[in-house]
Scaffold this active site. Sequence first.
Site, PDB file in Angstrom:
ATOM      1  N   HIS A  90       0.852  -1.189   0.000  1.00 30.71           N
ATOM      2  CA  HIS A  90       0.000   0.000   0.000  1.00 30.71           C
ATOM      3  C   HIS A  90       0.886   1.237   0.000  1.00 30.71           C
ATOM      4  O   HIS A  90       2.064   1.160   0.314  1.00 30.71           O
ATOM      5  CB  HIS A  90      -0.892   0.007   1.243  1.00 30.71           C
ATOM      6  N   CYS A  91       0.282   2.366  -0.304  1.00 35.18           N
ATOM      7  CA  CYS A  91       0.996   3.640  -0.309  1.00 35.18           C
ATOM      8  C   CYS A  91       1.603   3.894   1.066  1.00 35.18           C
ATOM      9  O   CYS A  91       0.918   3.670   2.067  1.00 35.18           O
ATOM     10  CB  CYS A  91       0.033   4.765  -0.665  1.00 35.18           C
ATOM     11  N   PRO A  92       2.821   4.349   1.229  1.00 33.39           N
ATOM     12  CA  PRO A  92       3.742   4.753   0.165  1.00 33.39           C
ATOM     13  C   PRO A  92       4.677   3.634  -0.288  1.00 33.39           C
ATOM     14  O   PRO A  92       5.564   3.867  -1.088  1.00 33.39           O
ATOM     15  CB  PRO A  92       4.544   5.855   0.853  1.00 33.39           C
TER      16      PRO A  92
END
Lengths: 73, 159
Positions: free
Chosen positions: A12-14
């Site tokens: 997932h981000c980042p």
Amino acid sequence: MKKHFLDITKEHCPMTFVKARLKLDDMEKGDELEILLCEGEPLDNVPKTIEECGCRVISLDRAGQFHRLKVRK
Amino acid sequence: MDKKEKLSLIVFSGDFDKAIAAFTLATGAAATNREVNMFFTFWGLNIIRKNKGRAFTGSGVLARTFNFLMGGVKKLPLSRFNFLGISPKLMTYMMKKKNVATLDELIEAAKALKINFIACEMAMQILEIKKEDLIDEVKAVVGVPTFLDLAKDGMTLFI
């Protein structure tokens, strides 16, 4: 020229961007990297980010429920 | 080649959740080819202490007490519903379960991405923290003018 592979479909981000960036940093100029990624934020932004880092996107194809991005450093 | 965009973060808070927000923004920005500065001041210094737990740092009674009570990165409280320090552990468990980067992983990523860690000289003076009390990745202990020079022509966020 070496070929590398990176699966960021579970990230997932980042970390999608972080893992792609760190992998590219480890590679030699001319090496190829295949990245398996998901739709949405990774698909919208990872290819763009990679080009901004001075690498070249070779291809971007659908791979089942994911997408396969090939880039050259 | 175009000049790199720049993000500078003033990390004032020593709250666990705000540290996650700061490092998420910082690593995301660095990974997407931006120059990133993280300026740690006051409670934010707790995130980058070498000692991750509680330690009596400094020489004065007040500074030593403050530093012991605050502790390092393993003792950061959640800004809401801290429940005597249980919540950050629960939050970390939830993050791992959802495959989201934990604070430790984000800090390691920030180091790997060579984000520019700098510490506030004034806050360190008050809290009697020395550069050697901070992690080795802290490049410099600086004042406001140096930080403003580093942040010039970029985006600056206060967390």
